[in-house]
Scaffold this motif. Structure first.
Motif, PDB file in Angstrom:
ATOM      1  N   HIS A 151     -15.360  -4.212  -0.370  1.00 41.40           N
ATOM      2  CA  HIS A 151     -14.613  -3.661  -1.254  1.00 41.40           C
ATOM      3  C   HIS A 151     -14.960  -4.416  -2.584  1.00 41.40           C
ATOM      4  O   HIS A 151     -14.945  -3.582  -3.752  1.00 41.40           O
ATOM      5  CB  HIS A 151     -12.987  -4.226  -0.824  1.00 41.40           C
ATOM      6  CG  HIS A 151     -12.024  -3.744  -1.837  1.00 41.40           C
ATOM      7  ND1 HIS A 151     -11.567  -2.535  -2.227  1.00 41.40           N
ATOM      8  CD2 HIS A 151     -11.196  -4.566  -2.741  1.00 41.40           C
ATOM      9  CE1 HIS A 151     -10.716  -2.527  -3.128  1.00 41.40           C
ATOM     10  NE2 HIS A 151     -10.508  -3.925  -3.416  1.00 41.40           N
TER      11      HIS A 151
ATOM     12  N   GLU B  66       0.664   4.237  -2.759  1.00 37.15           N
ATOM     13  CA  GLU B  66       0.332   5.749  -2.164  1.00 37.15           C
ATOM     14  C   GLU B  66       1.503   6.488  -2.780  1.00 37.15           C
ATOM     15  O   GLU B  66       1.304   7.828  -3.422  1.00 37.15           O
ATOM     16  CB  GLU B  66       0.480   5.873  -0.718  1.00 37.15           C
ATOM     17  CG  GLU B  66       0.344   7.254  -0.365  1.00 37.15           C
ATOM     18  CD  GLU B  66      -0.173   7.229   1.427  1.00 37.15           C
ATOM     19  OE1 GLU B  66      -0.724   8.092   1.992  1.00 37.15           O
ATOM     20  OE2 GLU B  66       0.637   6.557   2.090  1.00 37.15           O
TER      21      GLU B  66
ATOM     22  N   ILE C 227       0.838  -1.273  -0.036  1.00 38.08           N
ATOM     23  CA  ILE C 227       0.020   0.101   0.126  1.00 38.08           C
ATOM     24  C   ILE C 227       0.869   1.132  -0.011  1.00 38.08           C
ATOM     25  O   ILE C 227       0.644   2.239  -0.441  1.00 38.08           O
ATOM     26  CB  ILE C 227      -0.924  -0.032   1.191  1.00 38.08           C
ATOM     27  CG1 ILE C 227      -1.977  -1.292   0.890  1.00 38.08           C
ATOM     28  CG2 ILE C 227      -1.660   1.280   1.163  1.00 38.08           C
ATOM     29  CD1 ILE C 227      -2.615  -1.250  -0.296  1.00 38.08           C
TER      30      ILE C 227
ATOM     31  N   GLN D 204      -4.507  -3.414   7.465  1.00 38.02           N
ATOM     32  CA  GLN D 204      -4.478  -3.055   8.910  1.00 38.02           C
ATOM     33  C   GLN D 204      -5.318  -4.088   9.685  1.00 38.02           C
ATOM     34  O   GLN D 204      -4.902  -4.454  10.738  1.00 38.02           O
ATOM     35  CB  GLN D 204      -4.881  -1.486   9.189  1.00 38.02           C
ATOM     36  CG  GLN D 204      -4.778  -1.198  10.539  1.00 38.02           C
ATOM     37  CD  GLN D 204      -3.107  -1.080  10.928  1.00 38.02           C
ATOM     38  OE1 GLN D 204      -2.448  -0.865  10.186  1.00 38.02           O
ATOM     39  NE2 GLN D 204      -2.900  -1.490  12.045  1.00 38.02           N
TER      40      GLN D 204
ATOM     41  N   VAL E 131      -6.315   4.013  -2.006  1.00 43.60           N
ATOM     42  CA  VAL E 131      -5.091   3.666  -1.044  1.00 43.60           C
ATOM     43  C   VAL E 131      -5.880   3.382   0.416  1.00 43.60           C
ATOM     44  O   VAL E 131      -5.682   2.083   0.869  1.00 43.60           O
ATOM     45  CB  VAL E 131      -4.366   4.815  -0.924  1.00 43.60           C
ATOM     46  CG1 VAL E 131      -3.426   4.262   0.300  1.00 43.60           C
ATOM     47  CG2 VAL E 131      -3.551   5.142  -1.979  1.00 43.60           C
ATOM     48  N   GLU E 132      -7.070   4.217   0.671  1.00 47.93           N
ATOM     49  CA  GLU E 132      -7.628   3.866   2.179  1.00 47.93           C
ATOM     50  C   GLU E 132      -8.206   2.749   2.321  1.00 47.93           C
ATOM     51  O   GLU E 132      -8.227   1.911   3.254  1.00 47.93           O
ATOM     52  CB  GLU E 132      -8.321   5.076   2.601  1.00 47.93           C
ATOM     53  CG  GLU E 132      -7.439   6.204   3.084  1.00 47.93           C
ATOM     54  CD  GLU E 132      -6.362   5.982   3.792  1.00 47.93           C
ATOM     55  OE1 GLU E 132      -6.548   5.010   4.946  1.00 47.93           O
ATOM     56  OE2 GLU E 132      -5.090   6.566   3.518  1.00 47.93           O
ATOM     57  N   GLU E 133      -8.865   2.106   1.040  1.00 42.59           N
ATOM     58  CA  GLU E 133      -9.811   1.021   1.019  1.00 42.59           C
ATOM     59  C   GLU E 133      -8.880  -0.342   1.228  1.00 42.59           C
ATOM     60  O   GLU E 133      -8.941  -1.037   1.961  1.00 42.59           O
ATOM     61  CB  GLU E 133     -10.230   0.910  -0.325  1.00 42.59           C
ATOM     62  CG  GLU E 133     -11.905   1.375  -0.268  1.00 42.59           C
ATOM     63  CD  GLU E 133     -12.566   1.109  -1.573  1.00 42.59           C
ATOM     64  OE1 GLU E 133     -12.256   0.042  -1.966  1.00 42.59           O
ATOM     65  OE2 GLU E 133     -13.247   1.835  -1.932  1.00 42.59           O
ATOM     66  N   HIS E 134      -7.739  -0.105   0.697  1.00 40.07           N
ATOM     67  CA  HIS E 134      -6.829  -1.295   0.712  1.00 40.07           C
ATOM     68  C   HIS E 134      -6.044  -1.273   2.106  1.00 40.07           C
ATOM     69  O   HIS E 134      -5.798  -2.546   2.580  1.00 40.07           O
ATOM     70  CB  HIS E 134      -5.608  -1.199  -0.478  1.00 40.07           C
ATOM     71  CG  HIS E 134      -6.412  -1.764  -1.753  1.00 40.07           C
ATOM     72  ND1 HIS E 134      -7.156  -0.613  -2.449  1.00 40.07           N
ATOM     73  CD2 HIS E 134      -6.420  -2.891  -2.470  1.00 40.07           C
ATOM     74  CE1 HIS E 134      -7.761  -1.317  -3.560  1.00 40.07           C
ATOM     75  NE2 HIS E 134      -7.200  -2.469  -3.642  1.00 40.07           N
ATOM     76  N   ARG E 135      -5.581   0.073   2.503  1.00 37.03           N
ATOM     77  CA  ARG E 135      -4.855  -0.002   3.800  1.00 37.03           C
ATOM     78  C   ARG E 135      -5.836  -0.444   4.797  1.00 37.03           C
ATOM     79  O   ARG E 135      -5.134  -1.239   5.858  1.00 37.03           O
ATOM     80  CB  ARG E 135      -4.666   1.606   4.065  1.00 37.03           C
ATOM     81  CG  ARG E 135      -3.930   1.734   5.198  1.00 37.03           C
ATOM     82  CD  ARG E 135      -3.459   3.088   5.667  1.00 37.03           C
ATOM     83  NE  ARG E 135      -2.280   3.297   4.731  1.00 37.03           N
ATOM     84  CZ  ARG E 135      -2.224   4.549   3.979  1.00 37.03           C
ATOM     85  NH1 ARG E 135      -3.296   5.224   3.667  1.00 37.03           N
ATOM     86  NH2 ARG E 135      -1.024   4.681   3.365  1.00 37.03           N
ATOM     87  N   ALA E 136      -6.973  -0.202   4.834  1.00 37.42           N
ATOM     88  CA  ALA E 136      -7.997  -0.844   6.088  1.00 37.42           C
ATOM     89  C   ALA E 136      -7.880  -2.288   5.995  1.00 37.42           C
ATOM     90  O   ALA E 136      -7.849  -2.796   7.201  1.00 37.42           O
ATOM     91  CB  ALA E 136      -9.406  -0.379   5.782  1.00 37.42           C
TER      92      ALA E 136
ATOM     93  N   GLU F  37      -6.608   8.834  -2.978  1.00 36.06           N
ATOM     94  CA  GLU F  37      -6.480   8.514  -1.370  1.00 36.06           C
ATOM     95  C   GLU F  37      -7.560   7.382  -1.044  1.00 36.06           C
ATOM     96  O   GLU F  37      -7.423   6.663  -0.139  1.00 36.06           O
ATOM     97  CB  GLU F  37      -6.738   9.938  -0.676  1.00 36.06           C
ATOM     98  CG  GLU F  37      -5.462  10.789  -0.630  1.00 36.06           C
ATOM     99  CD  GLU F  37      -5.360  11.712  -1.937  1.00 36.06           C
ATOM    100  OE1 GLU F  37      -6.349  11.595  -2.717  1.00 36.06           O
ATOM    101  OE2 GLU F  37      -4.189  12.116  -2.270  1.00 36.06           O
ATOM    102  N   ALA F  38      -8.904   7.794  -1.697  1.00 39.21           N
ATOM    103  CA  ALA F  38      -9.885   6.580  -1.460  1.00 39.21           C
ATOM    104  C   ALA F  38      -9.429   5.228  -1.658  1.00 39.21           C
ATOM    105  O   ALA F  38      -9.795   4.288  -0.968  1.00 39.21           O
ATOM    106  CB  ALA F  38     -10.971   7.294  -2.202  1.00 39.21           C
TER     107      ALA F  38
END
Length: 219
Positions: free
Chosen positions: A208, A125, A121, A191, A183-188, A180-181
């Motif tokens: 997703h 980014e 991720i 995590q 990236v954040e979907e995958h980061r969640a 950013e949207a």
């Protein structure tokens, strides 16, 4: 003492020309160089690939068996089109594979796996507004998630879905409101492995997949 085999094993050969033809054409379909719905001309392909008609036809037959090409009598071979029904069915299959893979990852070593996925991720980014690079890393994220399950069968099933997935990822480029949207979907998702929350991982994967399908239908 050397064990005598009841059957004769064939020598291991290098990758066949037909296999290389299949790989080249599959890649061209995945990237959109050969677009959905395009008719394939044997003479043109043989010339471009520098092969004879025999291995070319064998390679294209493999892609027909994989479902990437459609053969129409008296018309020829055509690349599949990602119809709404085909896209829906592909995401149903992907969801099943990735949820099963995630379950295995949580049993085997979620923190290490999640940390590795977060590194993927970070590269997504860093890719910024390079849509092609982001799409490639998006695919890498999902491929790696399945690989981390250490299930050869899940990995094999996932491999058959990847070309159609890449065709869809090309279409998804312009549907995110912001980089950013995505990236954040995958980061969640990544995590949730680090946090050892299997139910959350499952919930995020379902959301997703549904989100991607909704974006494709709205495109």
């Amino acid at each position: 003492m050397t064990t005598q085999l009841r059957s004769t094993l064939e020598p291991v050969l290098q990758e066949s020309t037909a296999s290389m033809v299949a790989d080249r054409v599959r890649e061209a379909i995945a990237t959109g160089d050969i677009p959905p719905g395009a008719q394939l001309g044997e003479a043109d392909l043989a010339r471009q690939l520098g092969v004879s008609r025999g291995p070319l036809r064998e390679g294209l037959q493999r892609l027909t068996q994989e479902g990437l090409l459609l053969s129409y009598r008296n018309r020829g071979l055509f690349v599949i089109e990602m119809t709404a029904e085909r896209v829906r069915d592909m995401y149903v299959a992907r969801q099943a594979v990735e949820r099963a893979a995630a379950e295995q990852v949580h049993q085997r070593g979620p923190v290490e796996a999640g940390t590795e996925l977060l590194e993927v991720i970070a590269r997504m980014e860093a890719a910024g507004s390079d849509d092609e690079a982001v799409a490639d890393i998006d695919r890498e994220f999902h491929e790696r998630l399945v690989e981390l399950s250490e299930s050869p069968r899940l990995a094999a099933m996932n491999a058959t879905l990847m070309t159609e997935t890449r065709m869809c990822l090309n279409a998804l480029k312009a549907t995110y409101a912001s980089h950013e949207a995505r990236v954040e979907e995958h980061r969640a998702i990544a995590q949730s492995f680090v946090d050892r929350k299997p139910r959350l991982t499952d919930k995020l994967l379902v959301a997703h997949m549904r989100d991607a399908l909704a974006r494709l239908r709205a495109d």
